[in-house]
Design an enzyme around this catalytic site. Structure first.
Site, PDB file in Angstrom:
ATOM      1  N   LYS A 102      35.394  -0.445 -13.888  1.00 27.41           N
ATOM      2  CA  LYS A 102      34.361   0.604 -13.802  1.00 27.41           C
ATOM      3  C   LYS A 102      34.635   1.653 -14.864  1.00 27.41           C
ATOM      4  O   LYS A 102      35.794   2.046 -15.085  1.00 27.41           O
ATOM      5  CB  LYS A 102      34.380   1.242 -12.401  1.00 27.41           C
ATOM      6  N   SER A 177      27.995   3.894  -6.492  1.00 28.52           N
ATOM      7  CA  SER A 177      27.935   4.097  -7.926  1.00 28.52           C
ATOM      8  C   SER A 177      28.645   2.980  -8.696  1.00 28.52           C
ATOM      9  O   SER A 177      28.505   2.893  -9.896  1.00 28.52           O
ATOM     10  CB  SER A 177      28.554   5.443  -8.296  1.00 28.52           C
ATOM     11  N   SER A 201      30.951   4.282  -2.596  1.00 27.33           N
ATOM     12  CA  SER A 201      30.570   3.699  -3.884  1.00 27.33           C
ATOM     13  C   SER A 201      31.184   2.348  -4.209  1.00 27.33           C
ATOM     14  O   SER A 201      30.757   1.701  -5.161  1.00 27.33           O
ATOM     15  CB  SER A 201      30.881   4.676  -5.008  1.00 27.33           C
TER      16      SER A 201
END
Lengths: 513, 505
Positions: A102, A177, A201
């Site tokens: 990420k 996210s 997330s």
């Protein structure tokens, strides 16, 4: 238990589990370079449609893959032949395994954007502890994946670089996210990934993309190098297609870090040894507060279906109460923006990232921040600044911290009766792109079942438990007491096994066509 | 926004407050701690390194970096608090103080808000022989910011500014006093005493010129006997002890002048401007800055084990006030000597070593206060550099013995000491090598005296006309001829002997 459709060799490389791939690597059937190249080809082939990746580091990946091949060759030479994979040190299971990071985790020499214009050009001079640990374990990083700007969002639509699409339905969101992390894994663009979870997330996109996502106990995994959103809630977590894979990655990245004083001391909790213990005798806590108004029928059915199957395996259910759960959302939306307003204040154009010139320092600060941040980030900075300001601090921030303690206590009391709590991950299946962007409150409700876990600092995993009638994945959340990662993963593994006939080997069409 | 008082000329400001006013002063003092590494990372705190060489992701506040508390900094802060008679908290925490400034990498400073390490202490200061007790509200630990270097003198009007983050993250304690100080002189004396204490504790080098000791003052005036405090101003940039006293004197006078004119003192922040000798407006306090303090989530609260605090208390050294008393009693020194010697622990140590070695404390004191301090300045050194210089103790002791025993004169002794310290050779060797032994041999002395008389007929005439001091001049000439080696007392006698009593033309 393999599906009816025969897998091609390419698909076997792209959708194998860590253990399968590792076995083939150590046996010398495949090389780490081949494995990395297969993934780079897959990214090349389909990422235009999915947009999971923001930065692909092919060269770096192949260098790491070659190093992994040398690592394996050296060990084979030492042993005078193939290495017995069952005797392999657990720490060597990740040698040569491709993964996606990420873009909220700092990677030395590789730009780290946090999905923001503000950091579009930022190349950190250091790596996050978790990245270093995977580097040292011999894993192969393929690139940096998309996310809601500064990890704020539930749909990945807040990325400054455009949304990621859900591999199961390209018109739908992958969840946020860590949407890029979950989509990449679901689509065979990485074997596993790391995400970050501040209010759900990791778990929400895992649920929306039909993969497994673990949010560890606060402090179990170092936050050093994780670009901060809300420091007291943030936690790095693994995403993979199998529970066992998740467990392997968790063991590799967890453990105390002298660079993070909030990381828990003591040895890494071992999760693999008890993973296959099944659901027999486990007390599953069901809180009515998680199954009330707003929960969609397909999600309720899938979650309760999984519970029923676990009961058939010998689990029992108990009803627990979470009287303060209804306050979790407002409490979360005071505490997290408050911390965010402070954490994001450093993006001022002085040292790195975007800078917009101004006639004086204040003008430079404000123009940089006006142009660098998206609407959602600005909204939360304003919320947090307001909640922390003199005169409002006690009414909002301090009050929220007190309620947070009550929520934590609710969980403690629930765990006196139940071993784990079983809840939905999200009220609904993945929604369509654009459907909620103009309604922040509706968007915030997407995380209603996950964020209390962050407020309490507990471990929780999202594991696929079924599909909606239109073929969209649904996950179930298993929540445990602090540092009970082994327990939540054990139950998640039991779910995985119990619903295998419905879930296993279903793959997004875009990934295999 | 210049509001020069019209009451009086600056002459008044220099002389102090107009009659009938009392000044009330509280100080906020920042002391950089002398830990080897910074407060939240492992970077060096060394002063004077090339810009931005002692930096890392943590002290630059790079995204994702996290602070890890330096325990030594906590220990130093507690040490300072204990020396200031404070209560040490059992549980302290850190908070974020949020504000934007280019030298503040994270746009917040990790500081302490409602649970500082130390609270409620005091410090006694001697003012005109009286003891004045000044209350200490708190001592807390925080991180230092970076330093701006502007293309011109100030940020306003600069084309660009550069930032040096070497200092960013250096541990700092903030010491806040109660408004107990009643004159600018008291404020200066308090600061000087505080500085000595920090030196004795070894927690800071407290150099104002390097910014490791900084002071802001809150100043107000009121009519004597009034209990309510007047409106205060905050005066910043006080970077010498002299500036503290001058700035406070000016500011007190400025406020009194405004009030006497029937005006109103506004709450504002003012800076001391050395060039104009006045304080100037920096910003008004109409909009109070909101720092939005909240608990620092990245640094867990600090538990201070009472037994650990006790062990620090037990390890506190003798502090300046106690040492001054002891030096006066044990060595029979005047108060003045004791106060000069005790300003710096290394100076007092040096004195004590020489006094013990020579058994002549008063001579040791005179020489240390005079020659030693002068030589240090001349050699570009500081009292701190005396620490551990055993040979210097030996050299000064030897010089004192040589002077006392009459081997050399006092003036030769000074010369020998300087050479000895500069070349690191024993004084006796220098005296021998250069033949500097005092000359008491009358034949030689008489010869020099006669030479001096012959060469200075004017002086002789003047002496003969009754001017006794002309003899002194001739003695000086003889000393010159002897290159300082002549025994001045004997020379004086010989001059008078040769010339007869004055006035006998």
């Amino acid at each position: 238990m393999t599906g009816a459709v025969a897998m091609t060799e390419e698909e076997a490389l792209l959708f194998g589990s860590i253990e399968e791939l590792s076995e083939r690597l150590w046996r010398g059937e495949i090389s780490a370079r081949e494995l990395a190249e297969a993934h780079l080809r897959q990214i090349e082939r389909i990422d235009g449609e999915i947009h999971a990746y923001l930065t692909v580091v092919a060269e770096r990946a192949l260098t790491q893959a070659d190093a992994a091949d040398r690592w394996i060759a050296r060990r084979r030479q030492e042993q005078g032949g193939p290495v017995d994979v069952r005797r392999l040190d657990p720490s060597e299971r990740l040698v040569g395994i491709p993964w996606a990071c990420k873009d909220v985790l700092c990677t030395e020499g590789v730009r780290t954007t946090c999905g923001s214009r503000m950091l579009e050009s930022f190349v950190p001079p250091y790596s996050a502890t978790v990245v270093t640990r995977l580097d040292e374990a011999g894993a192969v990083m393929l690139g940096k994946v998309n996310m809601d700007e500064f990890a704020m969002g539930s749909s990945n639509e807040n990325s400054a670089f455009g949304p990621t699409r859900n591999p199961w339905d390209l018109d739908r969101v992958p969840g946020g996210s860590s949407g890029g992390s979950a989509a990449a894994v679901a689509a065979g663009e990485a074997v596993f990934s790391l995400g970050s979870d501040t209010g759900g997330s990791v778990r929400l996109p895992a649920s929306y993309c039909g993969v497994v996502g673990l949010k560890p106990t606060y402090g179990a995994v170092s936050r050093y190098g994780l670009v901060a959103f809300a420091s007291s809630l943030d936690q790095v977590g693994p995403i993979a297609r199998r529970v066992r894979d998740c467990a392997i990655v968790f063991e590799a990245v967890a453990g105390p870090d002298p660079m993070d004083s909030t990381s828990a001391p003591g040895p890494v909790p071992a999760v693999l040894p008890t993973l296959e213990h099944g659901a027999g005798g486990v007390r599953l806590g069901l809180a009515p507060e998680y199954f009330g108004e707003g929960l969609s029928a397909p999600v309720r059915e899938a979650v309760m279906g999984a519970v029923a199957r676990l009961e058939r395996e010998g689990a029992t259910t108990v009803e627990v109460r979470m009287p303060h759960l209804e306050y979790a959302l407002p409490v979360y939306y005071i505490i997290s923006p408050s911390e965010a307003s402070s954490n994001l204040a450093r993006y001022d154009g002085v040292r790195y990232g975007l800078r917009r010139p101004g006639d004086d320092v204040v003008a430079m600060f404000s123009r940089t921040r006006r142009d660098g941040f998206g609407d959602e980030v600005k909204r939360r900075i304003m919320l947090g600044t307001y909640a922390l300001s003199t005169g409002y601090y006690e009414a909002f921030y301090l009050k929220a911290q007190k309620v947070r303690t009550l929520i934590r206590r609710d969980f403690e009391q629930a765990f006196e009766r139940a071993d784990v709590l079983v809840t939905p991950v999200s009220p609904s299946v993945p929604f369509r792109l654009g459907e909620r962007v103009d309604d922040p409150l509706q968007m915030y409700l997407t995380d209603i079942y996950t964020l209390s876990v962050n407020l309490a600092g507990l471990p929780a995993v999202s594991v696929p438990c079924g599909f909606s009638p239109e073929g969209l994945p649904i996950g179930v959340q298993i929540i445990g007491p602090a540092f009970a990662e082994a327990r939540v993963l054990q139950v998640a593994r039991a779910v995985e096994a119990a619903v295998a006939d419905q879930v296993a080997d279903r793959r997004p069409a875009v990934a295999v066509r | 926004m210049q509001e020069r008082p019209t009451l009086a000329e600056s002459r008044t400001a220099r002389e102090g407050l107009p009659a009938g006013w009392e000044v009330v002063i509280g100080l906020e003092i920042h002391v950089e701690l002398a830990t080897r590494s910074k407060v939240f990372c492992g970077c060096s705190t060394e002063f004077g390194a090339p810009p931005n060489t002692h930096v890392c992701p943590v002290c630059l506040g790079l995204p994702g970096s996290l602070p890890v508390l330096n325990e030594k900094a906590v220990e130093y802060a507690v040490r300072a608090g204990l020396a200031l008679n404070c209560r040490v908290a059992e549980r302290a925490k850190f908070d974020r103080k949020n504000y934007f400034y280019p030298d503040l990498p994270k746009a917040y400073q990790i500081s302490q808000y409602d649970r500082p390490l130390c609270t409620d202490g005091w410090l006694d200061v001697q003012v005109d022989g009286q003891t004045r007790r000044v209350g200490i509200i708190r001592v807390h630990l925080e991180e230092e910011t970076g330093k701006l270097v502007h293309s011109t003198a100030t940020i306003v009007g600069s084309r660009y500014s550069l930032v040096d983050y070497n200092r960013s993250g250096v541990p700092l304690i903030e010491i806040v006093t109660r408004p107990d100080l009643r004159s600018p002189e008291e404020a200066r004396l308090f600061l000087e005493e505080l500085r000595s204490i920090m030196l004795y504790l070894g927690v800071s080098d407290v150099k104002m010129e390097e910014g490791s000791l900084r002071c802001d003052a809150n100043v107000s005036v009121r009519r004597p006997g009034e209990r309510r405090l007047g409106t205060k101003t905050e005066v910043k940039n006080l970077n010498t002890f002299k500036a503290v006293e001058r700035a406070l004197r000016y500011e007190a006078w400025r406020q009194a002048a405004i009030l006497e004119e029937g005006g109103v003192v506004r709450q504002e922040t003012r800076g001391w401007d050395e060039a104009s000798g006045s304080t100037i407006l920096m910003r008004t306090k109409e909009t109070v800055e909101d720092y939005r303090y909240f608990p620092e989530p990245d640094v867990p609260p600090v538990e201070l084990d009472p037994s650990w605090v006790e062990s620090i208390r037990r390890s506190l050294p003798e502090l300046p006030s106690a040492r001054r008393r002891r030096l006066q009693e044990a060595y029979k020194l005047p108060a003045y000597d004791a106060s000069v010697l005790c300003e710096h622990p290394a100076l007092a140590d040096f004195f004590e070593a020489v006094a013990r070695r020579t058994g002549d404390p008063k001579a040791a004191s005179n020489w240390v206060m005079g020659e030693v301090l002068r030589l240090l300045r001349a050699m570009g050194m500081e009292p701190a550099d005396l620490a551990g210089r055993e040979t210097w103790v030996a050299y000064l002791s030897e010089v004192l013995a040589l002077v006392r025993g009459g081997t050399v004169t006092a003036s030769v002794g000074k010369e020998v000491l300087e050479e000895s310290l500069r070349t690191d050779q024993p004084p006796s060797a220098i005296v021998r090598a250069r033949g500097l032994e005092q000359v008491g041999d009358e034949t030689q002395l008489v010869q020099w005296v006669r030479q001096a008389i012959a060469a200075n007929p004017d002086a002789v005439a003047s002496y003969r006309s009754g001017k006794e001091q002309a003899a002194g001049f001739l003695v000086g000439q003889v000393m010159k001829l002897s290159r300082g080696k002549a025994n001045p007392k004997v020379v004086g006698e010989l001059v008078r002997q040769e010339l007869g009593p004055p006035g006998r033309g």
